[in-house]
Design an enzyme around this catalytic site. Sequence first.
Site, mmCIF file in Angstrom:
data_model
loop_
_atom_site.group_PDB
_atom_site.id
_atom_site.type_symbol
_atom_site.label_atom_id
_atom_site.label_comp_id
_atom_site.label_asym_id
_atom_site.label_seq_id
_atom_site.Cartn_x
_atom_site.Cartn_y
_atom_site.Cartn_z
ATOM 1 N N LYS A 1 40.152 -123.735 34.869
ATOM 2 C CA LYS A 1 40.265 -123.202 36.220
ATOM 3 C C LYS A 1 41.515 -122.345 36.339
ATOM 4 O O LYS A 1 42.542 -122.641 35.739
ATOM 5 C CB LYS A 1 40.324 -124.346 37.240
ATOM 6 C CG LYS A 1 38.970 -125.006 37.496
ATOM 7 C CD LYS A 1 39.072 -126.011 38.625
ATOM 8 C CE LYS A 1 37.711 -126.591 38.959
ATOM 9 N NZ LYS A 1 37.790 -127.568 40.061
ATOM 10 N N TYR B 1 39.705 -140.508 38.652
ATOM 11 C CA TYR B 1 38.933 -141.037 37.530
ATOM 12 C C TYR B 1 39.331 -142.456 37.135
ATOM 13 O O TYR B 1 38.753 -143.030 36.230
ATOM 14 C CB TYR B 1 39.098 -140.123 36.306
ATOM 15 C CG TYR B 1 38.463 -138.771 36.472
ATOM 16 C CD1 TYR B 1 37.198 -138.510 35.964
ATOM 17 C CD2 TYR B 1 39.115 -137.758 37.148
ATOM 18 C CE1 TYR B 1 36.601 -137.276 36.121
ATOM 19 C CE2 TYR B 1 38.536 -136.518 37.309
ATOM 20 C CZ TYR B 1 37.274 -136.279 36.790
ATOM 21 O OH TYR B 1 36.689 -135.056 36.949
ATOM 22 N N HIS C 1 29.016 -132.954 34.309
ATOM 23 C CA HIS C 1 30.234 -133.540 34.868
ATOM 24 C C HIS C 1 30.289 -135.041 34.622
ATOM 25 O O HIS C 1 31.367 -135.616 34.493
ATOM 26 C CB HIS C 1 30.345 -133.259 36.368
ATOM 27 C CG HIS C 1 31.645 -133.750 36.953
ATOM 28 N ND1 HIS C 1 32.857 -133.181 36.635
ATOM 29 C CD2 HIS C 1 31.929 -134.778 37.802
ATOM 30 C CE1 HIS C 1 33.828 -133.824 37.266
ATOM 31 N NE2 HIS C 1 33.289 -134.796 37.978
ATOM 32 N N HIS D 1 43.978 -130.826 34.485
ATOM 33 C CA HIS D 1 44.238 -130.969 35.913
ATOM 34 C C HIS D 1 45.651 -130.485 36.232
ATOM 35 O O HIS D 1 46.608 -130.874 35.563
ATOM 36 C CB HIS D 1 44.109 -132.423 36.349
ATOM 37 C CG HIS D 1 42.703 -132.913 36.399
ATOM 38 N ND1 HIS D 1 42.363 -134.248 36.337
ATOM 39 C CD2 HIS D 1 41.517 -132.241 36.521
ATOM 40 C CE1 HIS D 1 41.054 -134.378 36.414
ATOM 41 N NE2 HIS D 1 40.517 -133.176 36.512
ATOM 42 N N ARG E 1 31.949 -135.497 31.343
ATOM 43 C CA ARG E 1 33.390 -135.263 31.459
ATOM 44 C C ARG E 1 34.055 -136.481 32.102
ATOM 45 O O ARG E 1 35.114 -136.942 31.652
ATOM 46 C CB ARG E 1 33.632 -134.010 32.288
ATOM 47 C CG ARG E 1 35.101 -133.702 32.621
ATOM 48 C CD ARG E 1 35.178 -132.339 33.279
ATOM 49 N NE ARG E 1 36.389 -132.124 34.047
ATOM 50 C CZ ARG E 1 37.540 -131.680 33.548
ATOM 51 N NH1 ARG E 1 37.651 -131.440 32.258
ATOM 52 N NH2 ARG E 1 38.589 -131.482 34.330
ATOM 53 N N ARG F 1 34.823 -129.097 31.061
ATOM 54 C CA ARG F 1 34.020 -128.666 32.199
ATOM 55 C C ARG F 1 32.833 -127.873 31.662
ATOM 56 O O ARG F 1 32.894 -127.321 30.562
ATOM 57 C CB ARG F 1 34.832 -127.763 33.126
ATOM 58 C CG ARG F 1 36.056 -128.411 33.763
ATOM 59 C CD ARG F 1 36.780 -127.412 34.662
ATOM 60 N NE ARG F 1 37.917 -128.019 35.353
ATOM 61 C CZ ARG F 1 39.167 -127.973 34.928
ATOM 62 N NH1 ARG F 1 39.450 -127.348 33.787
ATOM 63 N NH2 ARG F 1 40.139 -128.550 35.617
#
Length: 302
Positions: A175, A278, A243, A269, A246, A151
């Site tokens: 995150k 994705y 992004h 994730h 990524r 990210r």
Amino acid sequence: MISDSALWPQVEGFLRYLKVERQLSALTQRNYQHQLTAVVAMLSEMRVSDWTALDAAKVRSLAARSTRSGLKPASLALRLSALRSMLDWLIGQGVIVANPAKGVSTPRLARHLPKNIDVDDINQLLEIDVNDPLAVRDRTMLEVMYGAGLRLSELVGIDIGHLDLSTGEVWVIGKGSKERRLPVGRTALSWLERWLELREWFAPEDNALFLSKQGKRISARNVQKRFAEWGVKQGISSHIHPHKLRHSFATHMLESSGDLRAVQELLGHANLSTTQIYTHLDFQHLASVYDAAHPRAKRGKS
């Protein structure tokens, strides 16, 4: 003023909780503050002066007002999510006994597939003529971001101490302040070594790996700007932004390996469903895999 509202002290307490106990990122805290400020303003217009007076009908009215004011579905979903979280916190504080926002449905959001860059364009993008230290820095950032599927916040957050060149690993904070170690490919490692030789020319003011011309940690906005500029210079037809790199990493890894769980771990994730966004592999690729792998395939063959 919003701060004069009788509702605001509890909002301030909730924001302190997000900062001190949850330790959420500054950006997430700002998003919560922005949405809850709008909520308090609307509730004040509706003459709600106490959180105990808030019921499901008033929450639905707040959502309707937000929509009429031009708020997009994604932003409305974020607003209701922020309100729900705060009301859950108020329950824990003993201020209210139930969460009236729980029964209010969030608008359904269309899941747009981010576009990826094909491998040929990636190679063209990365063939930067490194004729100055800034070009070396930018090439290194591009190689690391695409090579590890980072990210943007993870890329700019890397410190010198987060690198282990001997094992080919980088340590990032994703995150929710979750840490993970990621492999870095040979190409990215060679560029990291090259950049580290030049980094001292920038008179570093901290331990950041990637620096601006002023010797400070490079900003996310600066990275976005530089990547876009390189996309134009390298003749890439689509807009280049972090992004997209990524996403291209994830797509190319899935096309090559088909290992969704491994890609989930690499991307950081929490839920597999996020990674599945994705997996927009084209039908021809899926069909070829099916034909090659399934014992009952042999479609169209006698």
